[in-house]
Design an enzyme around this catalytic site. Structure first.
Site, PDB file in Angstrom:
ATOM      1  N   ASP A   1     -12.489 -10.564   0.241  1.00  0.00           N
ATOM      2  CA  ASP A   1     -13.854 -10.173   0.652  1.00  0.00           C
ATOM      3  C   ASP A   1     -14.591  -9.513   0.420  1.00  0.00           C
ATOM      4  O   ASP A   1     -13.922  -8.428  -0.462  1.00  0.00           O
ATOM      5  CB  ASP A   1     -13.333  -9.682   2.128  1.00  0.00           C
ATOM      6  CG  ASP A   1     -12.805  -9.254   2.462  1.00  0.00           C
ATOM      7  OD1 ASP A   1     -11.933  -8.364   3.771  1.00  0.00           O
ATOM      8  OD2 ASP A   1     -12.503  -7.707   1.995  1.00  0.00           O
TER       9      ASP A   1
ATOM     10  N   HIS B   1     -10.595  -6.212  -1.895  1.00  0.00           N
ATOM     11  CA  HIS B   1     -11.446  -5.808  -0.981  1.00  0.00           C
ATOM     12  C   HIS B   1     -13.007  -5.059  -1.115  1.00  0.00           C
ATOM     13  O   HIS B   1     -12.842  -4.283  -1.760  1.00  0.00           O
ATOM     14  CB  HIS B   1     -10.882  -5.531   0.303  1.00  0.00           C
ATOM     15  CG  HIS B   1     -10.068  -5.708   0.987  1.00  0.00           C
ATOM     16  ND1 HIS B   1     -10.235  -6.831   2.124  1.00  0.00           N
ATOM     17  CD2 HIS B   1      -8.495  -5.425   1.680  1.00  0.00           C
ATOM     18  CE1 HIS B   1      -9.319  -7.274   3.163  1.00  0.00           C
ATOM     19  NE2 HIS B   1      -8.205  -6.481   1.779  1.00  0.00           N
TER      20      HIS B   1
ATOM     21  N   GLU C   1      -6.408 -10.336  -0.477  1.00  0.00           N
ATOM     22  CA  GLU C   1      -7.339 -10.497   0.125  1.00  0.00           C
ATOM     23  C   GLU C   1      -8.432 -10.346  -0.058  1.00  0.00           C
ATOM     24  O   GLU C   1      -8.928  -9.883   0.168  1.00  0.00           O
ATOM     25  CB  GLU C   1      -6.470  -9.142   1.088  1.00  0.00           C
ATOM     26  CG  GLU C   1      -5.576  -9.377   1.051  1.00  0.00           C
ATOM     27  CD  GLU C   1      -4.299  -8.111   1.656  1.00  0.00           C
ATOM     28  OE1 GLU C   1      -5.770  -7.130   2.569  1.00  0.00           O
ATOM     29  OE2 GLU C   1      -3.572  -7.499   1.815  1.00  0.00           O
TER      30      GLU C   1
ATOM     31  N   GLU D   1       0.691  -1.120   0.106  1.00  0.00           N
ATOM     32  CA  GLU D   1      -0.492   0.295   0.141  1.00  0.00           C
ATOM     33  C   GLU D   1       0.944   1.184   0.342  1.00  0.00           C
ATOM     34  O   GLU D   1       0.101   2.129   0.722  1.00  0.00           O
ATOM     35  CB  GLU D   1      -0.962   0.057   1.090  1.00  0.00           C
ATOM     36  CG  GLU D   1      -2.354  -1.003   1.402  1.00  0.00           C
ATOM     37  CD  GLU D   1      -2.861  -1.837   2.478  1.00  0.00           C
ATOM     38  OE1 GLU D   1      -2.713  -0.126   3.607  1.00  0.00           O
ATOM     39  OE2 GLU D   1      -3.525  -2.392   2.474  1.00  0.00           O
TER      40      GLU D   1
ATOM     41  N   ASN E   1       2.037  -5.100  -3.901  1.00  0.00           N
ATOM     42  CA  ASN E   1       0.552  -5.452  -2.919  1.00  0.00           C
ATOM     43  C   ASN E   1      -0.083  -3.819  -2.602  1.00  0.00           C
ATOM     44  O   ASN E   1       0.596  -3.068  -1.769  1.00  0.00           O
ATOM     45  CB  ASN E   1       0.135  -6.665  -1.497  1.00  0.00           C
ATOM     46  CG  ASN E   1      -1.010  -7.137  -1.438  1.00  0.00           C
ATOM     47  OD1 ASN E   1      -1.425  -7.669  -2.040  1.00  0.00           O
ATOM     48  ND2 ASN E   1      -1.233  -6.777  -0.048  1.00  0.00           N
TER      49      ASN E   1
HETATM   50  O1  G3I Z   1      -3.184  -9.040  18.891  1.00  0.00           O
HETATM   51  C1  G3I Z   1      -3.387  -7.690  19.546  1.00  0.00           C
HETATM   52  C2  G3I Z   1      -4.659  -7.585  20.968  1.00  0.00           C
HETATM   53  O2  G3I Z   1      -3.310  -8.427  21.773  1.00  0.00           O
HETATM   54  C3  G3I Z   1      -4.944  -6.780  21.821  1.00  0.00           C
HETATM   55  O3  G3I Z   1      -5.558  -7.031  23.070  1.00  0.00           O
HETATM   56  C4  G3I Z   1      -5.558  -6.415  20.761  1.00  0.00           C
HETATM   57  C5  G3I Z   1      -6.108  -4.661  21.414  1.00  0.00           C
HETATM   58  O4  G3I Z   1      -6.859  -3.608  20.286  1.00  0.00           O
HETATM   59  O5  G3I Z   1      -5.267  -5.455  19.504  1.00  0.00           O
HETATM   60  C6  G3I Z   1      -4.410  -6.838  19.144  1.00  0.00           C
HETATM   61  O6  G3I Z   1      -4.057  -6.671  17.753  1.00  0.00           O
HETATM   62  C7  G3I Z   1      -5.105  -6.724  16.998  1.00  0.00           C
HETATM   63  C8  G3I Z   1      -4.510  -7.276  15.789  1.00  0.00           C
HETATM   64  O7  G3I Z   1      -5.401  -6.821  14.332  1.00  0.00           O
HETATM   65  C9  G3I Z   1      -4.744  -8.616  15.371  1.00  0.00           C
HETATM   66  O8  G3I Z   1      -6.260  -8.615  15.448  1.00  0.00           O
HETATM   67  C10 G3I Z   1      -4.889  -4.678  15.875  1.00  0.00           C
HETATM   68  O9  G3I Z   1      -5.212  -4.320  17.047  1.00  0.00           O
HETATM   69  C11 G3I Z   1      -5.755  -4.868  14.872  1.00  0.00           C
HETATM   70  O10 G3I Z   1      -5.167  -2.977  14.112  1.00  0.00           O
HETATM   71  C12 G3I Z   1      -5.465  -5.347  13.500  1.00  0.00           C
HETATM   72  O11 G3I Z   1      -5.623  -5.131  12.706  1.00  0.00           O
HETATM   73  C13 G3I Z   1      -5.734  -5.263  12.135  1.00  0.00           C
HETATM   74  C14 G3I Z   1      -5.170  -4.753  10.287  1.00  0.00           C
HETATM   75  O12 G3I Z   1      -4.316  -5.165   9.121  1.00  0.00           O
HETATM   76  C15 G3I Z   1      -4.070  -3.825  10.807  1.00  0.00           C
HETATM   77  O13 G3I Z   1      -3.105  -4.613  11.368  1.00  0.00           O
HETATM   78  C16 G3I Z   1      -6.477  -6.653  11.472  1.00  0.00           C
HETATM   79  O14 G3I Z   1      -6.808  -7.656  11.777  1.00  0.00           O
HETATM   80  C17 G3I Z   1      -6.493  -6.928   9.436  1.00  0.00           C
HETATM   81  O15 G3I Z   1      -7.668  -7.567   8.977  1.00  0.00           O
HETATM   82  C18 G3I Z   1      -5.622  -6.547   8.669  1.00  0.00           C
HETATM   83  O16 G3I Z   1      -5.442  -6.953   7.295  1.00  0.00           O
HETATM   84  C19 G3I Z   1      -5.234  -5.019   6.504  1.00  0.00           C
HETATM   85  C20 G3I Z   1      -4.133  -6.121   5.167  1.00  0.00           C
HETATM   86  O17 G3I Z   1      -2.820  -6.229   6.481  1.00  0.00           O
HETATM   87  C21 G3I Z   1      -3.500  -5.435   4.103  1.00  0.00           C
HETATM   88  N1  G3I Z   1      -4.804  -5.258   3.559  1.00  0.00           N
HETATM   89  C22 G3I Z   1      -6.016  -4.121   4.416  1.00  0.00           C
HETATM   90  C23 G3I Z   1      -6.548  -5.324   4.970  1.00  0.00           C
HETATM   91  C24 G3I Z   1      -7.687  -4.887   5.926  1.00  0.00           C
HETATM   92  O18 G3I Z   1      -7.033  -3.286   7.277  1.00  0.00           O
END
Ligand code: G3I
Length: 402
Positions: free
Chosen positions: A309, A277, A307, A192, A237
């Site tokens: 959905d 997406h 990715e 991105e 990506n």
């Molecule tokens: O693991 C911690 C947990 O310990 C904590 O208690 C909690 C508190 O909020 O956060 C948890 O981490 C979260 C993580 O997902 C695991 O669930 C982060 O806050 C949250 O920001 C993170 O979101 C991910 C996001 O990327 C940012 O990294 C989403 O699951 C994930 O689906 C999303 O995926 C992205 C791709 O990497 C790139 N393309 C877009 C896509 C969707 O946004």
């Protein structure tokens, strides 16, 4: 400096043990240090709920029959690796991933936030867990991601500066890509990087990497990855490049220009990830994306659907109507992109609505009017196949591979 197991390393330790640790990790020894993660939702596998969708009827089998790969983003913390290692798991999520996928991608486990507890240490625990599951179940794995503006650990913002950012990025990539050397099908090296809203002529996103290093950070990242792991395909990506909405047309054009610049400089890059997406409401992808895929193919690059959905924001139909609209997008979109010979794989961003980012509480994706959960993937909260499953599988079948 933390070191409670083979999966947690300081930069120095990694220096002398890169291959050794990699091998240890490859043998699954690294995961031995894993603390059993808190199960977010453990559900018993019930073969009855999945009539006719496993084995020869699975997405993996239908993809393989056409020389394609189908896969999904997974959370290693939800996988019953120990059960699989013993030859028997009763967990529904584990069964769905094992039965349906030919390739996996970590949703979060290989991001900086997961791998870098401190500026001087690496923690591969969750990533090793995924790799062990993949070895036990014969799956390929693609890495995600080595350089992104999101999911950076808290220490990054107080540590990175213009003097150290080049070394910070190249060290990270060499350590991480070196750790998984030879084990991955591909890496999302840069994620991105195009954001026209930042107003640059080249369309590049400014924060943080461009501000810290300059536009050359992208070439630096790809070259560091190629040096650390010459065998793995290297991918750029991005998202929001699929439809004919003006901002997506503009972004897609900037991605194409970036790819041409990289290829003109001989930067090692092998594929483009089109995240996909998508939204069931509104304008759908068409000729512009088809031309993009063909122009990328003419550059000698593959296109991965990385990715996928389909959300239901703005739809007014009831649950059955929304499911049908989502399935229609899966069918039409995949018919379009899989018709192109340089599109060898489709991954969905999760496999069940029970665990997907669009249903994560902190996402700003608008919920349906009745506050029902999104159903954007091949399986629903109860691990039943959704209408999208059948259209996805049909599109895989429709691919006539020469
Ligand atoms: O693991 C911690 C947990 O310990 C904590 O208690 C909690 C508190 O909020 O956060 C948890 O981490 C979260 C993580 O997902 C695991 O669930 C982060 O806050 C949250 O920001 C993170 O979101 C991910 C996001 O990327 C940012 O990294 C989403 O699951 C994930 O689906 C999303 O995926 C992205 C791709 O990497 C790139 N393309 C877009 C896509 C969707 O946004």
């Amino acid at each position: 400096m933390t070191n409670t197991g083979k999966s947690q390393l300081t930069r120095r330790q990694f220096g002398w043990a890169a291959l050794g640790v990699g091998a240890a990790g490859a043998l699954g020894l690294g995961w031995a240090a894993v603390e059993e993660p808190r199960w977010r939702r453990k559900r018993q596998y019930d073969a009855a709920v999945q009539p006719g969708v496993t084995g020869a009827n699975s997405l993996e089998a239908h993809a393989a029959a056409r020389g394609l790969l189908y896969g999904a983003a997974v959370d290693p913390g939800l996988l019953d690796v120990e059960g699989v290692a013993k030859g028997h798991s009763t967990d529904a999520y584990t069964h769905a991933v094992a039965a349906q996928t030919g390739i996996l991608v970590p949703e979060n486990a290989m991001k900086w936030q997961a791998l870098r507890p401190t500026a001087d240490s690496f923690d591969f625990t969750q990533a090793d867990r995924l790799m062990r599951f993949a070895r036990l179940t014969g799956k390929r794995v693609r890495g995600h991601n080595l350089c992104w503006h999101e999911a950076l650990p808290g220490w990054f913002w107080g540590t990175a500066n213009k003097e150290n950012a080049r070394r910070l990025l190249s060290d990270h990539i060499r350590m991480v890509a070196g750790y998984f050397r030879g084990q991955l099908q591909s890496w999302d090296v840069v994620n991105e990087a195009i954001w026209p809203q930042d107003g640059r002529e080249d369309g590049l996103r400014t924060r943080p990497w461009l501000e810290l290093i300059g536009p050359e950070y992208i070439e630096l990242a790809f070259r560091a990855a190629a040096e650390a792991d010459p065998q793995t395909k290297l991918v750029y990506n991005d998202y929001g490049i699929e439809t004919e909405q003006p901002e997506e047309v503009q972004k897609r054009a900037q991605v194409l220009k970036l790819l041409h610049r990289l290829k003109d400089r001989g930067v090692p890059i092998h594929a483009v990830g089109v995240q996909s997406h998508l939204a069931a409401a509104g304008q759908q992808p068409g000729a512009g994306l088809q031309s993009f895929i063909r122009e990328v193919g003419a550059m000698g690059l593959e296109v991965y659907i990385t990715e996928m959905d389909v959300n239901c924001r703005g739809l007014k139909q009831g649950p059955a109507g929304r499911d049908a609209a989502v399935a229609e997008v899966y069918g039409n979109y995949l018919d379009l992109v899989l018709a192109e010979p340089n599109v060898p794989m489709v991954l969905t961003w999760g496999i069940t609505s029970a665990h997907c980012w669009t249903n994560q509480l902190d996402q700003r994706i608008q919920r349906w009017a009745d506050f029902a959960r999104q159903r954007p993937l091949p399986f629903d909260d109860d691990f039943n196949p959704t209408p999208a499953f059948w259209r996805l599988r049909g599109a895989l079948d429709g691919r006539n591979r020469e």
